[in-house]
Design an enzyme around this catalytic site. Structure first.
Site, PDB file in Angstrom:
ATOM      1  N   PHE A 128    -124.602  86.008  73.633  1.00  0.00           N
ATOM      2  CA  PHE A 128    -124.090  85.570  72.338  1.00  0.00           C
ATOM      3  C   PHE A 128    -125.194  85.072  71.428  1.00  0.00           C
ATOM      4  O   PHE A 128    -126.055  84.285  71.848  1.00  0.00           O
ATOM      5  CB  PHE A 128    -123.119  84.387  72.518  1.00  0.00           C
ATOM      6  CG  PHE A 128    -121.771  84.757  73.047  1.00  0.00           C
ATOM      7  CD1 PHE A 128    -120.778  85.211  72.203  1.00  0.00           C
ATOM      8  CD2 PHE A 128    -121.499  84.635  74.398  1.00  0.00           C
ATOM      9  CE1 PHE A 128    -119.523  85.530  72.690  1.00  0.00           C
ATOM     10  CE2 PHE A 128    -120.246  84.961  74.900  1.00  0.00           C
ATOM     11  CZ  PHE A 128    -119.262  85.414  74.040  1.00  0.00           C
ATOM     12  N   ASP A 129    -125.136  85.471  70.173  1.00  0.00           N
ATOM     13  CA  ASP A 129    -125.688  84.647  69.114  1.00  0.00           C
ATOM     14  C   ASP A 129    -124.773  83.430  68.984  1.00  0.00           C
ATOM     15  O   ASP A 129    -123.572  83.523  69.256  1.00  0.00           O
ATOM     16  CB  ASP A 129    -125.708  85.438  67.805  1.00  0.00           C
ATOM     17  CG  ASP A 129    -125.951  84.545  66.611  1.00  0.00           C
ATOM     18  OD1 ASP A 129    -126.996  83.882  66.580  1.00  0.00           O
ATOM     19  OD2 ASP A 129    -125.075  84.497  65.725  1.00  0.00           O
ATOM     20  N   CYS A 130    -125.326  82.306  68.556  1.00  0.00           N
ATOM     21  CA  CYS A 130    -124.492  81.104  68.445  1.00  0.00           C
ATOM     22  C   CYS A 130    -124.084  80.817  67.007  1.00  0.00           C
ATOM     23  O   CYS A 130    -122.901  80.698  66.698  1.00  0.00           O
ATOM     24  CB  CYS A 130    -125.243  79.897  69.019  1.00  0.00           C
ATOM     25  SG  CYS A 130    -124.275  78.368  68.969  1.00  0.00           S
TER      26      CYS A 130
END
Length: 250
Positions: free
Chosen positions: A13-15
């Site tokens: 994931f990108d956050c």
């Protein structure tokens, strides 16, 4: 053959923009300097577009700079662009604002659901301290966390994805074909993830696929293809449950 979400065992994931509502966080963090200057003409859209420009420029110029200091520099660029008055306290407060950025309402529940089916990994453009504060809002323990602080560079630098893929292979025995990279930003994530050969799921929080705004994300000249598209993380989690509950094909 059409790919299924359940063909993968690891979600990276990108956050910020995907799990954490960084646009609301950024806009809230700009309010003190706007209020101090009695500035009412800068809209949210204008402010976020300026942030996107200044952040990507600063990250390219100072790839090894920790994110709080980088945000402070972005704030300085912002006030200079719009002819505002600021001071060290206002600049520093913006730089230290990441822990106050809110999670999207669906993030915690969706992540808990997805954690039953996948190993969860973070690849973020902040530092470890900033992410630790955000992680407390997300309700899960991630199997691995990689930040720009580890790599000395910011996405979309291709080396960040190479670093993550290598670490997952060497430290966790995870092959690239097991990975589905899940992110909102085309600029920071989907373009470099496609170059890294990873499968991709677009969490289109901004509605760009339907003509929405780029917000706090730099634009890309050509939209990359993706394997999956959902308007939010809840939609992705629901599709995973649907696939898992479906009777086996005969």
């Amino acid at each position: 053959m059409t790919r299924r979400l359940t063909d993968f065992s690891v979600l990276t994931f990108d956050c910020y923009g995907t799990l954490i509502d960084w646009e609301s966080g950024i806009w809230d963090a700009l309010q003190p300097v706007l209020h101090a200057n009695g500035c009412t003409e800068i809209t949210r859209e204008t402010g976020l577009a300026a942030f996107a420009e200044f952040e990507s420029t600063q990250q390219a110029e100072t790839p090894g700079m920790r994110y709080p200091e980088l945000l402070r520099r972005v704030h300085e660029r912002f006030v200079e662009r719009f002819g505002l008055r600021s001071d060290e306290a206002l600049d520093r407060a913006f730089g230290e604002s990441v822990p106050h950025w809110p999670a999207f309402p669906d993030s915690a529940d969706a992540l808990r659901s997805l954690a039953r089916s996948y190993r969860l990994v973070i690849l973020s453009n902040v530092d470890h301290g900033g992410f630790a504060a955000s992680n407390r809002k997300l309700g899960v323990t991630f199997d691995a966390i990689y930040t720009a602080e580890d790599m000395g560079a910011y996405k979309p630098t291709p080396g960040n994805f190479e670093y993550m893929v290598n670490r997952l292979r060497e430290d966790h025995g995870i092959a690239p074909e097991q990975i589905l990279h899940t992110a909102q930003s085309l600029f920071h994530d989907h373009v470099p993830a496609s170059h890294a050969g990873l499968a991709r799921c677009w969490i289109d929080r901004q509605g760009l696929s339907r003509g929405g705004s780029w917000g706090a994300t730099a634009e890309v000249p050509e939209r990359p293809s993706v394997d999956f598209l959902f308007p939010d993380l809840a939609g992705m989690a629901a599709q995973v449950r649907e696939e898992e509950d479906a009777p086996p094909a005969r």
